[in-house]
Design a protein around this motif. Structure first.
Motif, PDB file in Angstrom:
ATOM      1  N   LYS A 111       3.135 -22.700  -7.026  1.00 48.53           N
ATOM      2  CA  LYS A 111       3.988 -23.341  -8.020  1.00 48.53           C
ATOM      3  C   LYS A 111       3.216 -24.145  -9.063  1.00 48.53           C
ATOM      4  N   THR A 112       1.886 -24.132  -8.998  1.00 55.63           N
ATOM      5  CA  THR A 112       1.097 -24.929  -9.938  1.00 55.63           C
ATOM      6  C   THR A 112       1.235 -24.404 -11.359  1.00 55.63           C
ATOM      7  N   GLU A 113       1.358 -23.105 -11.516  1.00 55.05           N
ATOM      8  CA  GLU A 113       1.487 -22.481 -12.830  1.00 55.05           C
ATOM      9  C   GLU A 113       2.240 -21.176 -12.669  1.00 55.05           C
ATOM     10  N   GLN A 114       2.757 -20.683 -13.759  1.00 55.54           N
ATOM     11  CA  GLN A 114       3.432 -19.381 -13.744  1.00 55.54           C
ATOM     12  C   GLN A 114       2.381 -18.293 -13.924  1.00 55.54           C
ATOM     13  N   VAL A 115       2.319 -17.374 -12.984  1.00 53.29           N
ATOM     14  CA  VAL A 115       1.307 -16.317 -13.015  1.00 53.29           C
ATOM     15  C   VAL A 115       1.963 -14.998 -13.392  1.00 53.29           C
ATOM     16  N   THR A 116       1.322 -14.271 -14.292  1.00 48.38           N
ATOM     17  CA  THR A 116       1.775 -12.931 -14.646  1.00 48.38           C
ATOM     18  C   THR A 116       0.673 -11.938 -14.320  1.00 48.38           C
ATOM     19  N   VAL A 117       0.945 -11.066 -13.362  1.00 49.73           N
ATOM     20  CA  VAL A 117      -0.022 -10.042 -12.975  1.00 49.73           C
ATOM     21  C   VAL A 117       0.174  -8.830 -13.884  1.00 49.73           C
ATOM     22  N   PRO A 118      -0.828  -8.440 -14.659  1.00 50.45           N
ATOM     23  CA  PRO A 118      -0.678  -7.284 -15.546  1.00 50.45           C
ATOM     24  C   PRO A 118      -0.767  -5.971 -14.773  1.00 50.45           C
ATOM     25  N   GLU A 119      -0.526  -4.879 -15.450  1.00 48.01           N
ATOM     26  CA  GLU A 119      -0.650  -3.574 -14.795  1.00 48.01           C
ATOM     27  C   GLU A 119      -2.091  -3.357 -14.337  1.00 48.01           C
ATOM     28  N   PRO A 120      -2.263  -2.761 -13.157  1.00 44.19           N
ATOM     29  CA  PRO A 120      -3.606  -2.645 -12.576  1.00 44.19           C
ATOM     30  C   PRO A 120      -4.560  -1.787 -13.407  1.00 44.19           C
ATOM     31  N   LEU A 121      -5.839  -2.184 -13.379  1.00 47.20           N
ATOM     32  CA  LEU A 121      -6.906  -1.346 -13.925  1.00 47.20           C
ATOM     33  C   LEU A 121      -7.239  -0.211 -12.957  1.00 47.20           C
ATOM     34  N   TRP A 122      -7.016  -0.486 -11.691  1.00 46.43           N
ATOM     35  CA  TRP A 122      -7.285   0.487 -10.614  1.00 46.43           C
ATOM     36  C   TRP A 122      -6.447   0.079  -9.426  1.00 46.43           C
ATOM     37  N   MET A 123      -5.932   1.038  -8.655  1.00 43.34           N
ATOM     38  CA  MET A 123      -5.188   0.701  -7.450  1.00 43.34           C
ATOM     39  C   MET A 123      -5.327   1.807  -6.420  1.00 43.34           C
ATOM     40  N   SER A 124      -5.145   1.413  -5.165  1.00 48.34           N
ATOM     41  CA  SER A 124      -5.273   2.367  -4.067  1.00 48.34           C
ATOM     42  C   SER A 124      -4.386   1.907  -2.915  1.00 48.34           C
ATOM     43  N   THR A 125      -3.662   2.853  -2.338  1.00 48.73           N
ATOM     44  CA  THR A 125      -2.861   2.590  -1.150  1.00 48.73           C
ATOM     45  C   THR A 125      -3.534   3.269   0.033  1.00 48.73           C
ATOM     46  N   PHE A 126      -3.658   2.565   1.138  1.00 48.45           N
ATOM     47  CA  PHE A 126      -4.363   3.139   2.277  1.00 48.45           C
ATOM     48  C   PHE A 126      -3.779   2.596   3.568  1.00 48.45           C
ATOM     49  N   THR A 127      -3.964   3.361   4.623  1.00 52.43           N
ATOM     50  CA  THR A 127      -3.535   2.950   5.957  1.00 52.43           C
ATOM     51  C   THR A 127      -4.707   2.309   6.677  1.00 52.43           C
ATOM     52  N   ILE A 128      -4.489   1.091   7.143  1.00 52.01           N
ATOM     53  CA  ILE A 128      -5.533   0.391   7.888  1.00 52.01           C
ATOM     54  C   ILE A 128      -5.791   1.140   9.196  1.00 52.01           C
ATOM     55  N   GLN A 129      -7.045   1.396   9.463  1.00 54.97           N
ATOM     56  CA  GLN A 129      -7.436   2.016  10.720  1.00 54.97           C
ATOM     57  C   GLN A 129      -8.180   0.985  11.569  1.00 54.97           C
ATOM     58  N   GLN A 130      -7.949   1.016  12.847  1.00 55.61           N
ATOM     59  CA  GLN A 130      -8.701   0.192  13.796  1.00 55.61           C
ATOM     60  C   GLN A 130      -9.293   1.153  14.824  1.00 55.61           C
ATOM     61  N   ARG A 131     -10.460   1.706  14.513  1.00 56.75           N
ATOM     62  CA  ARG A 131     -11.048   2.752  15.349  1.00 56.75           C
ATOM     63  C   ARG A 131     -12.559   2.560  15.470  1.00 56.75           C
ATOM     64  N   GLN A 132     -13.117   3.068  16.554  1.00 56.19           N
ATOM     65  CA  GLN A 132     -14.567   3.110  16.690  1.00 56.19           C
ATOM     66  C   GLN A 132     -14.967   4.193  17.685  1.00 56.19           C
ATOM     67  N   VAL A 133     -16.211   4.626  17.567  1.00 54.49           N
ATOM     68  CA  VAL A 133     -16.738   5.583  18.532  1.00 54.49           C
ATOM     69  C   VAL A 133     -17.310   4.803  19.714  1.00 54.49           C
ATOM     70  N   PRO A 134     -17.224   5.351  20.925  1.00 57.87           N
ATOM     71  CA  PRO A 134     -17.785   4.649  22.085  1.00 57.87           C
ATOM     72  C   PRO A 134     -19.304   4.755  22.155  1.00 57.87           C
ATOM     73  N   ASN A 135     -19.868   5.772  21.502  1.00 55.44           N
ATOM     74  CA  ASN A 135     -21.316   5.959  21.521  1.00 55.44           C
ATOM     75  C   ASN A 135     -21.779   6.348  20.123  1.00 55.44           C
ATOM     76  N   MET A 136     -22.698   5.588  19.568  1.00 54.26           N
ATOM     77  CA  MET A 136     -23.142   5.805  18.192  1.00 54.26           C
ATOM     78  C   MET A 136     -24.321   6.771  18.108  1.00 54.26           C
ATOM     79  N   ARG A 137     -24.709   7.314  19.249  1.00 57.62           N
ATOM     80  CA  ARG A 137     -25.768   8.321  19.284  1.00 57.62           C
ATOM     81  C   ARG A 137     -25.289   9.535  20.053  1.00 57.62           C
ATOM     82  N   ALA A 138     -25.660  10.718  19.552  1.00 54.87           N
ATOM     83  CA  ALA A 138     -25.412  11.966  20.269  1.00 54.87           C
ATOM     84  C   ALA A 138     -26.649  12.844  20.085  1.00 54.87           C
TER      85      ALA A 138
END
Length: 567
Positions: free
Chosen positions: A253-280
């Motif tokens: 509420k300190t000031e009125q903010v106006t967000v302009p149209e994006p220069l770049w945007m991306s929608t993505f699904t957050i992944q929470q994954r890992q490999v059990p072994n980093m060497r093969a």
């Protein structure tokens, strides 16, 4: 299909992780090739933070100043909710003795540019537009099939292959490595030019009931990265700008903010994954190819860079024939637990800033407000946040290649109590200052690519006892000179004069380093090229040191007679 001559390492992926590995292998004198299926360097950044431990890595690589010149110090995080300023947490970190008190806001594009320029200065060519098609592991090498930028197919034979090719890693898929975990939520990131009064030394979290918006500053101009945790149905530029504007103004509420149209945007699904072994076999995965998580904590690029830094010196020792292939198993043993910890922290942070029931939002906001206003609690929470983000507490205490032969001395009557060092094997080496000049810091002693053998003569060591140091130095040089640099530390100018013909000797005039490292008598610390304690030995025994070197390298020492009281 033509076959190119064999190289030591083939790096697949020229993002920050692959570029770090390439720079480190070059520094260690290892022959490699680096390729990426993209036509050229990235022009947009997913990552925006370079944290304290990564800056230490960049210092050892010789590029920290270039990164700092392209970054903005990240001094704090401010949180807004329910129309008021809820909390402020500071990022300054003092407990770990680092020259990098603050992390940086620095874009991934800028980091990649510095790493690429550093390679170009040494005439290294990145093979853009080259795609890995498949590979076959042989007993002595990996044969990789590549489609070049001209559409022609050829093969590269490499002793080792490292996949630094991101979350959709082809290397990981061809290795059939399980990528364990689940997709979490869908988020959106946008880049915009913002006219508002908020300074760029902070990131800002706006906890709206519709979902959180986090604002990260780019160092240059008015550009900001905005992250949205709840994505609306409309994703056109006008609707996105209106939604971000509404969510920010809902709580700020300190000031009125106006967000302009994006220069770049991306929608993505957050992944929470890992490999059990980093060497093969002869193949490895690093960075997002091995572990992906929410970008909320900003640690993905940093963790991947540190993966590469951990792997490079081990590959170098094995390729040069100074260690057996078994050393490379420590890569997973050390880095997989780190990835698990980062994933857990990112998941927790995601839950804190994500949208939940109204009751849970209000409870979260209340707890944050209390944490901000009760000094002891604020200090504790602030310390937990800075420690997690900085990654300065990363340690390899359970690693198969760290060890000690350490016996605390019995105090001599009238001589005071022996100090037992807290610098344990597997811990990060802090930048302890023990004199008035720049060379009298531990970071200054660890320059270069070799292990550092730090031999402290002891606070109470006599001139006669220092003779045994000469025998030890000669033994270490005869056995391990190719991958070991020796530095002597003594509080005595007389002993310095005796030993300076045998190795570099620095004066610890006040005994600061000896006390910090628990060196009442002769003591040896072995610091790894990645800045961690590999081994410590007190009282110094050559047989114990050789046993550790054999454990590390997998190669027995050639026994030679050692005189002068050290056995």
């Amino acid at each position: 299909m033509s076959t190119h001559k064999c190289v030591d390492v083939l790096i697949v992926g020229a993002g920050p992780v692959g570029l770090t590995l390439a720079n480190e292998l070059r520094r260690h004198g290892v022959a490699y090739r680096i390729l990426d299926q993209k036509a050229g360097p990235s022009e947009s950044s997913r990552a925006l933070g370079v944290f304290n431990r990564t800056l230490e890595v960049f210092e050892q690589m010789g590029i920290a100043h270039d990164i700092e010149a392209r970054g903005q110090k990240a001094q704090r995080m401010n949180v807004y909710a329910a129309g008021k300023h809820l909390a402020e947490f500071h990022f300054a970190i003092h407990a770990y003795e680092t020259p990098y008190e603050y992390p940086l806001f620095c874009s991934q594009v800028a980091v990649e540019r510095v790493l690429t320029n550093h390679l170009a200065e040494h005439n290294v060519r990145i093979e853009w537009g080259s795609e890995l098609l498949s590979f076959t592991q042989m007993p002595e090498h990996v044969s990789a099939q590549i489609r070049g930028s001209d559409g022609q197919e050829y093969s590269i034979d490499a002793r080792y292959l490292v996949g630094c090719d991101g979350g959709h890693s082809r290397v990981r898929k061809l290795l059939h490595l399980p990528f364990e975990g689940l997709p979490d939520e869908t988020w959106m990131v946008v880049d915009v030019n913002l006219d508002w009064s908020l300074p760029k030394d902070s990131l800002y979290a706006f906890l709206s009931q519709e979902g959180t918006v986090v604002a990260f500053p780019f160092p240059e101009g008015k550009r900001w990265r905005l992250l949205e945790t709840v994505v609306g149905e409309k994703t056109d530029a006008t609707s996105v700008a209106a939604r971000f504007t509404r969510k920010i103004n809902d709580v700020y509420k300190t000031e009125q903010v106006t967000v302009p149209e994006p220069l770049w945007m991306s929608t993505f699904t957050i992944q929470q994954r890992q490999v059990p072994n980093m060497r093969a076999g002869r193949c490895f995965v690093a960075g997002d190819a091995a572990h992906v998580h929410s970008p909320a904590s900003g640690q993905g690029m940093n963790t991947g860079i540190q993966d590469a830094f951990n792997l490079a010196w081990k590959l170098a020792l094995v390729i040069r024939g100074q260690a057996t292939d078994n050393l490379l198993n420590s890569y997973t043993a050390e880095r997989e637990p780190v990835a698990s910890k980062v994933l857990h922290g990112a998941f927790t942070f995601t839950r804190v800033i994500g949208r939940d029931s109204l009751f849970k939002q209000r409870l979260r906001n209340l707890l944050l407000s209390i944490a901000n206003t009760v000094p002891p609690l604020h200090h504790k929470v602030n310390r937990q946040i800075t420690t997690m983000l900085s990654e300065l507490d990363v340690a390899y205490m359970q690693s198969p290649i760290v060890a000690q032969d350490w016996r605390v001395s019995v105090p001599t009557p009238g001589k005071g109590r022996h100090a037992n060092s807290e610098l344990l094997p597997g811990k990060r080496v802090p930048d302890i200052r023990f004199g008035d000049t720049e060379e009298h810091t531990l970071f200054a002693l660890m320059k270069g690519t070799r292990h550092t053998a730090l031999l402290l003569t002891g606070i109470e060591t006599s001139a006669e006892q220092s003779i045994s140091c000469i025998s030890l130095i000669e033994h270490l040089r005869q056995q391990y000179d190719q991958w070991l640099q020796i530095v002597l530390i003594t509080p005595s100018e007389q002993i310095q004069q005796q030993l300076q013909a045998y190795a570099p000797v620095l004066i610890d005039a006040q005994g600061t380093l000896h006390r910090r490292l628990g060196a009442q008598g002769q003591t040896l610390y072995l610091f790894r090229p990645d800045g961690y304690v590999g081994y410590r030995n007190q009282p110094v025994q050559v047989a114990s040191i050789d046993a550790y070197m054999q454990q590390l390298s997998g190669m027995p020492a050639t026994r030679k007679t050692v005189e002068g009281g050290v056995s």
